[in-house]
Design a protein around this motif. Structure first.
Motif, PDB file in Angstrom:
ATOM      1  N   UNK A   1     -90.116  33.973  -3.946  1.00 37.50           N
ATOM      2  CA  UNK A   1     -90.415  35.250  -4.599  1.00 37.50           C
ATOM      3  C   UNK A   1     -91.743  35.128  -5.343  1.00 37.50           C
ATOM      4  N   UNK A   2     -92.842  35.691  -4.805  1.00 37.16           N
ATOM      5  CA  UNK A   2     -94.159  35.552  -5.454  1.00 37.16           C
ATOM      6  C   UNK A   2     -94.174  36.070  -6.883  1.00 37.16           C
ATOM      7  N   UNK A   3     -93.457  37.162  -7.139  1.00 36.23           N
ATOM      8  CA  UNK A   3     -93.447  37.725  -8.495  1.00 36.23           C
ATOM      9  C   UNK A   3     -92.760  36.767  -9.463  1.00 36.23           C
ATOM     10  N   UNK A   4     -91.626  36.197  -9.075  1.00 36.96           N
ATOM     11  CA  UNK A   4     -90.910  35.248  -9.927  1.00 36.96           C
ATOM     12  C   UNK A   4     -91.757  34.001 -10.171  1.00 36.96           C
ATOM     13  N   UNK A   5     -92.454  33.574  -9.140  1.00 36.11           N
ATOM     14  CA  UNK A   5     -93.309  32.392  -9.286  1.00 36.11           C
ATOM     15  C   UNK A   5     -94.429  32.648 -10.287  1.00 36.11           C
ATOM     16  N   UNK A   6     -95.037  33.830 -10.197  1.00 35.15           N
ATOM     17  CA  UNK A   6     -96.133  34.168 -11.107  1.00 35.15           C
ATOM     18  C   UNK A   6     -95.631  34.262 -12.543  1.00 35.15           C
ATOM     19  N   UNK A   7     -94.463  34.891 -12.749  1.00 35.72           N
ATOM     20  CA  UNK A   7     -93.926  35.016 -14.099  1.00 35.72           C
ATOM     21  C   UNK A   7     -93.546  33.652 -14.671  1.00 35.72           C
ATOM     22  N   UNK A   8     -92.965  32.797 -13.829  1.00 39.09           N
ATOM     23  CA  UNK A   8     -92.600  31.457 -14.297  1.00 39.09           C
ATOM     24  C   UNK A   8     -93.841  30.649 -14.647  1.00 39.09           C
ATOM     25  N   UNK A   9     -94.878  30.803 -13.838  1.00 38.72           N
ATOM     26  CA  UNK A   9     -96.128  30.092 -14.098  1.00 38.72           C
ATOM     27  C   UNK A   9     -96.744  30.547 -15.421  1.00 38.72           C
ATOM     28  N   UNK A  10     -96.673  31.864 -15.682  1.00 36.51           N
ATOM     29  CA  UNK A  10     -97.210  32.397 -16.939  1.00 36.51           C
ATOM     30  C   UNK A  10     -96.396  31.891 -18.123  1.00 36.51           C
ATOM     31  N   UNK A  11     -95.079  31.819 -17.956  1.00 32.47           N
ATOM     32  CA  UNK A  11     -94.242  31.299 -19.050  1.00 32.47           C
ATOM     33  C   UNK A  11     -94.572  29.833 -19.328  1.00 32.47           C
ATOM     34  N   UNK A  12     -94.762  29.065 -18.251  1.00 31.74           N
ATOM     35  CA  UNK A  12     -95.109  27.650 -18.432  1.00 31.74           C
ATOM     36  C   UNK A  12     -96.425  27.503 -19.180  1.00 31.74           C
ATOM     37  N   UNK A  13     -97.393  28.346 -18.845  1.00 26.04           N
ATOM     38  CA  UNK A  13     -98.686  28.304 -19.530  1.00 26.04           C
ATOM     39  C   UNK A  13     -98.520  28.632 -21.012  1.00 26.04           C
ATOM     40  N   UNK A  14     -97.687  29.628 -21.290  1.00 22.03           N
ATOM     41  CA  UNK A  14     -97.498  30.042 -22.680  1.00 22.03           C
ATOM     42  C   UNK A  14     -96.806  28.955 -23.509  1.00 22.03           C
ATOM     43  N   UNK A  15     -95.891  28.234 -22.888  1.00 22.05           N
ATOM     44  CA  UNK A  15     -95.132  27.196 -23.601  1.00 22.05           C
ATOM     45  C   UNK A  15     -95.740  25.796 -23.430  1.00 22.05           C
ATOM     46  N   UNK A  16     -96.900  25.727 -22.773  1.00 19.86           N
ATOM     47  CA  UNK A  16     -97.580  24.456 -22.534  1.00 19.86           C
ATOM     48  C   UNK A  16     -96.691  23.464 -21.779  1.00 19.86           C
ATOM     49  N   UNK A  17     -96.077  23.987 -20.748  1.00 19.23           N
ATOM     50  CA  UNK A  17     -95.247  23.163 -19.868  1.00 19.23           C
ATOM     51  C   UNK A  17     -96.031  22.915 -18.585  1.00 19.23           C
ATOM     52  N   UNK A  18     -96.208  21.655 -18.220  1.00 18.92           N
ATOM     53  CA  UNK A  18     -96.916  21.355 -16.981  1.00 18.92           C
ATOM     54  C   UNK A  18     -96.105  21.901 -15.809  1.00 18.92           C
ATOM     55  N   UNK A  19     -96.779  22.646 -14.944  1.00 16.72           N
ATOM     56  CA  UNK A  19     -96.074  23.411 -13.912  1.00 16.72           C
ATOM     57  C   UNK A  19     -96.702  23.186 -12.539  1.00 16.72           C
ATOM     58  N   UNK A  20     -95.866  22.831 -11.581  1.00 22.12           N
ATOM     59  CA  UNK A  20     -96.276  22.678 -10.184  1.00 22.12           C
ATOM     60  C   UNK A  20     -95.789  23.895  -9.407  1.00 22.12           C
ATOM     61  N   UNK A  21     -96.674  24.469  -8.588  1.00 28.53           N
ATOM     62  CA  UNK A  21     -96.278  25.607  -7.747  1.00 28.53           C
ATOM     63  C   UNK A  21     -96.461  25.248  -6.283  1.00 28.53           C
ATOM     64  N   UNK A  22     -95.399  25.448  -5.529  1.00 28.55           N
ATOM     65  CA  UNK A  22     -95.484  25.115  -4.107  1.00 28.55           C
ATOM     66  C   UNK A  22     -96.195  26.191  -3.305  1.00 28.55           C
ATOM     67  N   UNK A  23     -96.256  27.403  -3.853  1.00 27.32           N
ATOM     68  CA  UNK A  23     -96.842  28.501  -3.101  1.00 27.32           C
ATOM     69  C   UNK A  23     -98.330  28.691  -3.376  1.00 27.32           C
ATOM     70  N   UNK A  24     -98.807  28.218  -4.529  1.00 23.27           N
ATOM     71  CA  UNK A  24    -100.195  28.470  -4.914  1.00 23.27           C
ATOM     72  C   UNK A  24    -100.682  27.325  -5.809  1.00 23.27           C
TER      73      UNK A  24
END
Length: 399
Positions: free
Chosen positions: A81-104
């Motif tokens: 789900x591209x939308x869910x991935x983008x929102x999760x990525x934004x949340x990780x950025x906000x909380x300073x959580x290192x985040x790996x994305x398989x789609x982008x």
């Protein structure tokens, strides 16, 4: 540019979004690292589901929702789900959580390297956005470490000790992977004449190579002098490899060396080798067993003649067997061995062969009936090291 770092995730919360093939590949390493893994996904592959059922991970069967990454140290986003991935990525950025994305990968704050492990070493390779090249480099490095072709000796927490390594029949490619790796880590190598000599040329310049045949024996017997050399170097804190031909425990006096080291309070790692009793006949196409021809094979030493009082071999009983007889160290006593076997019932026309320096570039083979083998060996100037094979299997090699 990326900054490489190793994450210590034991007991740390890691959130994985999506339970598909990507998660299936990544989860085992996170579990092995001791991470507290929370999987958030409506469904999962059978393998991922088994990890949850087995208690290795926690699984919430639902889509991603805001707040899932709270208190996480690391996040792996793998949903479709591209939308869910983008929102999760934004949340990780906000909380300073290192985040790996398989789609982008470009939108991620971390990339997963191509990783491999060999004997306690973790290899991680990043090549930007070329994962296939990363995997290829990783495989090359891990293979080199695994086989010992890439020398990476230990320098910390190395206990003194000896590795008793069987080098195989002669071809350097026939040493075991573990044996080759231990050679690459050695400080001292005490080598037999029949060991794979070509491997010694590959050792780094700092490695001390000792020819066991040239150890100054003084008042000691040869084996006792070798034992003393092993003990001396090991007690000096060096990594010692005793490189022997074939297998250390097949007429290799390996047990004597293990016992001497144990008496001196030193550890010994035994690395079995490919014995010439099987591999040399195999190299020229002779099977030591064959369906309907030979259901057993016997390996004997020919270093003493059958009529020598030191012989421990029951030659009359051997002559009565129907299986294959493999004789090591028997070239010089081939005539006496053949005479004893024939005298006790082995047919004189039993097929036989002698293979000199099997598996090497100097390999030679001669064939003859048992009664004529010694004469052919002499006429063809077959010299040690050579393996003699006696039995109907000799005819199964196409010769």
């Amino acid at each position: 540019m990326t900054y490489p770092v190793g994450l210590r995730l034991e007991g740390k919360k890691v959130v994985v979004l999506g339970g598909g093939q990507v998660a299936q590949r990544r989860l085992p390493a996170l579990i092995a690292a001791g991470a507290d893994v929370l999987l958030v996904s409506p469904d999962a592959t059978p393998s991922v589901e088994a990890m949850a059922t087995g208690g290795e991970i926690r699984w919430e069967r639902r889509p991603y929702r805001d707040g899932d990454l709270a208190d996480a140290w690391y996040a792996l986003v793998t949903t479709s789900d591209p939308d869910a991935n983008a929102r999760a990525s934004a949340e990780a950025e906000a909380h300073r959580v290192w985040c790996v994305r398989s789609d982008d990968a470009g939108a991620a704050t971390a990339w997963t390297p191509a990783t491999g492990r060999s004997d306690g070493v973790t290899v991680a390779v990043l090549t930007g956005r070329d994962p296939r090249r990363s995997a290829a480099v990783r495989d090359a490095v891990v293979e080199g470490l695994h086989t010992g072709t890439l020398a990476a000796p230990r320098h910390r927490d190395r206990a003194p000790g000896v590795a008793l390594v069987g080098g195989g029949p002669g071809d350097p490619d026939l040493i075991t992977v573990r044996g080759r790796r231990l050679l690459a880590e050695a400080d001292v190598v005490i080598a037999d004449r029949l060991g794979p000599r070509d491997l010694l040329d590959e050792l780094p310049p700092h490695v001390e190579v000792i020819d066991a045949a040239k150890i100054p024996y003084g008042r000691y017997m040869a084996q006792e002098a070798i034992n003393n050399a092993l003990i001396e170097h090991a007690k000096a804190g060096k990594a010692v490899v005793r490189l022997k031909g074939g297998d250390p425990f097949v007429f290799g006096r390996g047990t004597e060396e293990v016992e001497a080291l144990a008496a001196a309070g030193l550890t010994c790692t035994v690395v079995p080798g490919v014995t010439s009793a099987i591999s040399v006949p195999g190299a020229v196409g002779i099977p030591v067993t064959h369906r309907g021809v030979a259901h057993e094979f016997t390996v004997v030493s020919g270093h003493v003649a059958p009529d020598d009082e030191r012989s421990l071999t029951n030659w009359p009983a051997l002559a009565q067997t129907r299986g294959t007889l493999v004789v090591l160290m028997g070239v010089e006593r081939a005539a006496a061995i053949a005479d004893a076997l024939i005298a006790h019932g082995r047919p004189a026309d039993t097929p036989a062969a002698a293979i000199q320096e099997g598996t090497t570039a100097a390999q030679r083979r001669v064939d003859a009936p048992l009664s004529e083998l010694a004469a052919v060996i002499a006429a063809e100037d077959i010299r040690p090291p050579a393996v003699i094979v006696i039995g109907d299997v000799v005819k199964r090699s196409g010769r």
